[in-house]
Design an enzyme around this catalytic site. Sequence first.
Site, PDB file in Angstrom:
ATOM      1  N   ARG A 154       0.918  -1.156   0.000  1.00 46.24           N
ATOM      2  CA  ARG A 154       0.000   0.000   0.000  1.00 46.24           C
ATOM      3  C   ARG A 154       0.939   1.182   0.000  1.00 46.24           C
ATOM      4  O   ARG A 154       1.658   1.410   0.961  1.00 46.24           O
ATOM      5  CB  ARG A 154      -0.896  -0.024   1.245  1.00 46.24           C
ATOM      6  CG  ARG A 154      -1.677   1.277   1.504  1.00 46.24           C
ATOM      7  CD  ARG A 154      -2.734   1.527   0.433  1.00 46.24           C
ATOM      8  NE  ARG A 154      -3.569   2.693   0.761  1.00 46.24           N
ATOM      9  CZ  ARG A 154      -3.392   3.913   0.221  1.00 46.24           C
ATOM     10  NH1 ARG A 154      -2.421   4.140  -0.634  1.00 46.24           N
ATOM     11  NH2 ARG A 154      -4.192   4.900   0.548  1.00 46.24           N
ATOM     12  N   GLU A 163      -4.783   7.353  11.824  1.00 54.66           N
ATOM     13  CA  GLU A 163      -5.073   5.971  11.426  1.00 54.66           C
ATOM     14  C   GLU A 163      -4.666   5.012  12.522  1.00 54.66           C
ATOM     15  O   GLU A 163      -3.509   4.968  12.936  1.00 54.66           O
ATOM     16  CB  GLU A 163      -4.308   5.654  10.133  1.00 54.66           C
ATOM     17  CG  GLU A 163      -4.369   4.192   9.706  1.00 54.66           C
ATOM     18  CD  GLU A 163      -3.648   3.964   8.373  1.00 54.66           C
ATOM     19  OE1 GLU A 163      -3.838   4.768   7.443  1.00 54.66           O
ATOM     20  OE2 GLU A 163      -2.884   2.997   8.277  1.00 54.66           O
ATOM     21  N   HIS A 202       3.251   7.405   5.513  1.00 56.86           N
ATOM     22  CA  HIS A 202       3.524   6.009   5.869  1.00 56.86           C
ATOM     23  C   HIS A 202       3.346   5.086   4.676  1.00 56.86           C
ATOM     24  O   HIS A 202       2.806   5.493   3.638  1.00 56.86           O
ATOM     25  CB  HIS A 202       2.619   5.572   7.027  1.00 56.86           C
ATOM     26  CG  HIS A 202       1.153   5.779   6.783  1.00 56.86           C
ATOM     27  ND1 HIS A 202       0.543   6.995   6.995  1.00 56.86           N
ATOM     28  CD2 HIS A 202       0.179   4.944   6.343  1.00 56.86           C
ATOM     29  CE1 HIS A 202      -0.752   6.891   6.712  1.00 56.86           C
ATOM     30  NE2 HIS A 202      -0.995   5.660   6.296  1.00 56.86           N
ATOM     31  N   HIS A 343     -23.329  -2.026  30.526  1.00 57.69           N
ATOM     32  CA  HIS A 343     -22.433  -0.901  30.785  1.00 57.69           C
ATOM     33  C   HIS A 343     -22.687   0.197  29.765  1.00 57.69           C
ATOM     34  O   HIS A 343     -23.473   0.018  28.833  1.00 57.69           O
ATOM     35  CB  HIS A 343     -20.969  -1.364  30.699  1.00 57.69           C
ATOM     36  CG  HIS A 343     -20.538  -1.765  29.318  1.00 57.69           C
ATOM     37  ND1 HIS A 343     -20.886  -2.978  28.752  1.00 57.69           N
ATOM     38  CD2 HIS A 343     -19.818  -1.117  28.355  1.00 57.69           C
ATOM     39  CE1 HIS A 343     -20.388  -3.052  27.525  1.00 57.69           C
ATOM     40  NE2 HIS A 343     -19.732  -1.942  27.257  1.00 57.69           N
ATOM     41  N   HIS A 345     -20.399   3.791  27.799  1.00 65.92           N
ATOM     42  CA  HIS A 345     -19.144   4.525  27.655  1.00 65.92           C
ATOM     43  C   HIS A 345     -19.453   6.020  27.665  1.00 65.92           C
ATOM     44  O   HIS A 345     -20.189   6.498  26.804  1.00 65.92           O
ATOM     45  CB  HIS A 345     -18.443   4.137  26.352  1.00 65.92           C
ATOM     46  CG  HIS A 345     -18.200   2.658  26.254  1.00 65.92           C
ATOM     47  ND1 HIS A 345     -17.132   2.039  26.852  1.00 65.92           N
ATOM     48  CD2 HIS A 345     -18.930   1.677  25.674  1.00 65.92           C
ATOM     49  CE1 HIS A 345     -17.196   0.738  26.623  1.00 65.92           C
ATOM     50  NE2 HIS A 345     -18.273   0.484  25.909  1.00 65.92           N
ATOM     51  N   GLU A 350     -18.996   3.799  20.720  1.00 68.62           N
ATOM     52  CA  GLU A 350     -18.232   2.568  20.533  1.00 68.62           C
ATOM     53  C   GLU A 350     -18.347   2.147  19.071  1.00 68.62           C
ATOM     54  O   GLU A 350     -19.442   2.063  18.520  1.00 68.62           O
ATOM     55  CB  GLU A 350     -18.776   1.467  21.446  1.00 68.62           C
ATOM     56  CG  GLU A 350     -18.137   0.109  21.176  1.00 68.62           C
ATOM     57  CD  GLU A 350     -18.569  -0.968  22.172  1.00 68.62           C
ATOM     58  OE1 GLU A 350     -18.935  -0.610  23.319  1.00 68.62           O
ATOM     59  OE2 GLU A 350     -18.560  -2.154  21.804  1.00 68.62           O
ATOM     60  N   HIS A 389     -25.735  -0.925  27.121  1.00 64.76           N
ATOM     61  CA  HIS A 389     -25.729  -2.117  26.269  1.00 64.76           C
ATOM     62  C   HIS A 389     -25.006  -3.273  26.951  1.00 64.76           C
ATOM     63  O   HIS A 389     -24.349  -3.089  27.974  1.00 64.76           O
ATOM     64  CB  HIS A 389     -25.077  -1.814  24.916  1.00 64.76           C
ATOM     65  CG  HIS A 389     -23.650  -1.348  24.995  1.00 64.76           C
ATOM     66  ND1 HIS A 389     -23.299  -0.097  25.457  1.00 64.76           N
ATOM     67  CD2 HIS A 389     -22.474  -1.955  24.687  1.00 64.76           C
ATOM     68  CE1 HIS A 389     -21.987   0.042  25.424  1.00 64.76           C
ATOM     69  NE2 HIS A 389     -21.450  -1.079  24.963  1.00 64.76           N
TER      70      HIS A 389
END
Length: 457
Positions: A154, A163, A202, A343, A345, A350, A389
């Site tokens: 790549r 990233e 990169h 729980h 976040h 998420e 969730h």
Amino acid sequence: MKFTRPVLLAGVASALPHFDSPQQRLLNGLELPDKWLQSKATPGKGKPYTPEHRDPYDSAIDPIGDDLDPLPWRNGKGASVLGPWNWERSRENPDLVRPPSTDHGNVANMRWSFADSHIRIEEGGWTRQTTMRELSTSTELASVNMRLDSGAIRELHWHKEAEWAYVLAGEVRITALDYEGGSFVDDLKEGDLWFFPSGVPHSLQGLGENGTEFLLVFESPGEIGGGKFSEESTFVLTDWLAHTPKSAIAKNFHLDPQVFEHLPAKEKYIFQGSQPGAIDKEKPTGKYVKKSKDNFTYRLLDQPPKVVSGGEVRIADSTNFPLSKTVASAHVTIKPGAIREMHWHPNADEWSFFIKGRARVTIFAAQGEARTFNYVAGDIGIVPRNHGHYVENIGDEDIEMLEVFRADAFRDFSLEQWLLSTPERMVLDTMFADDRESGDAFWNQIKDNKKDEVTKP
Ligand SMILES: *[C@@H]1O[C@H](CO)[C@@H](O)[C@H](O)[C@H]1NC(C)=O
Ligand SMILES: *[C@@H]1O[C@H](CO)[C@@H](O)[C@H](O)[C@H]1NC(C)=O
């Protein structure tokens, strides 16, 4: 009859000819797995997905493992299916076909399978992406699944987005340049991470016999709509050179323009390269090349896990992977029957990816709204921040999943830890005003528990 249609009419099912779906065979009394008769595999009364089945507790069913076709019957309500029906999809989504009775409202779609993403095929590799264009709730992060065969590259590039990556299989060499001009080269294997901050140039190359496959997650600094990223719109070296006058390139490198006559005419993107040697033999040795002081990589699966009663948890965020300031992640294993506890976040949505197993997740969205989704290997899930969730393993193998967040640190609030850290009277008045006896049993069960992120069945 061209396709199988389990038309279920209570009482007359066995009179119907030639239906050969597993569900119909069961209804006709031809087969009944023993485990249904003795184990928890047959929750409730009656065979699942029939008009007779009763389960006030909405237990999970695993239609893939139990060889069933989900049908929209729930506690006597519902009806048969007469029209065309995608059996494979409904087996992967039993809680969409027959949602738990607790689901309600208009919670947006939170599931996408990479199998539904377009694949770009190139020399020695392929790539496919899942962004807001595919999954509209994926607003904070976008993702790519990429394969590079042995030696495939790549090519050198950069982009505005940071990233984060997880190596799914094989081996890969990464190169990067840090903000201070330090050079970085490292070789990674399954379970390793890398992180390139915004703009860092990169490259990636498949190593070993079969090259590599990995998952990329992109985060747009300073933007909420980071999910709009496109892997097709990165800044690519060959694309830049193809769109710069050769005279300017020549001047830049103090050479004659002829030297650049055979540069690629357009971007190469993914292409077959030559086999690299060991890092020590290949790393740049110029007089002014300096080694990066940053470490762009982290060996997540080499980290000793936190062992909990129903699985294992590993976390990588800026506390142990300092460069990864804007992406936090967890690798979670959930044993069959176990549940990633209830729980939420507080600091980010998420973005999850299922590497293995079959899961059921109910997302609670406040105002009486909740929706249940199922996930299999290769699926992406979203849970918006603060939405309650759980993740239940409904299959017969471990779930292996990644939870990724646009955040500096991994943070979650456990329902159980919250309750047991609140005065007993407050909890019992709220939950058990009508049944103090069950309230006492509940309190005794939870009060001395330590945090158990994945809890055994
Ligand atoms: C490479 O792939 C082949 C074919 O799938 C397999 O037989 C072989 O074991 C793989 N090699 C490695 C090193 O994983
Ligand atoms: C980066 O850190 C990892 C530990 O996660 C270590 O194994 C690796 O050697 C480091 N790489 C470099 C190039 O410093």
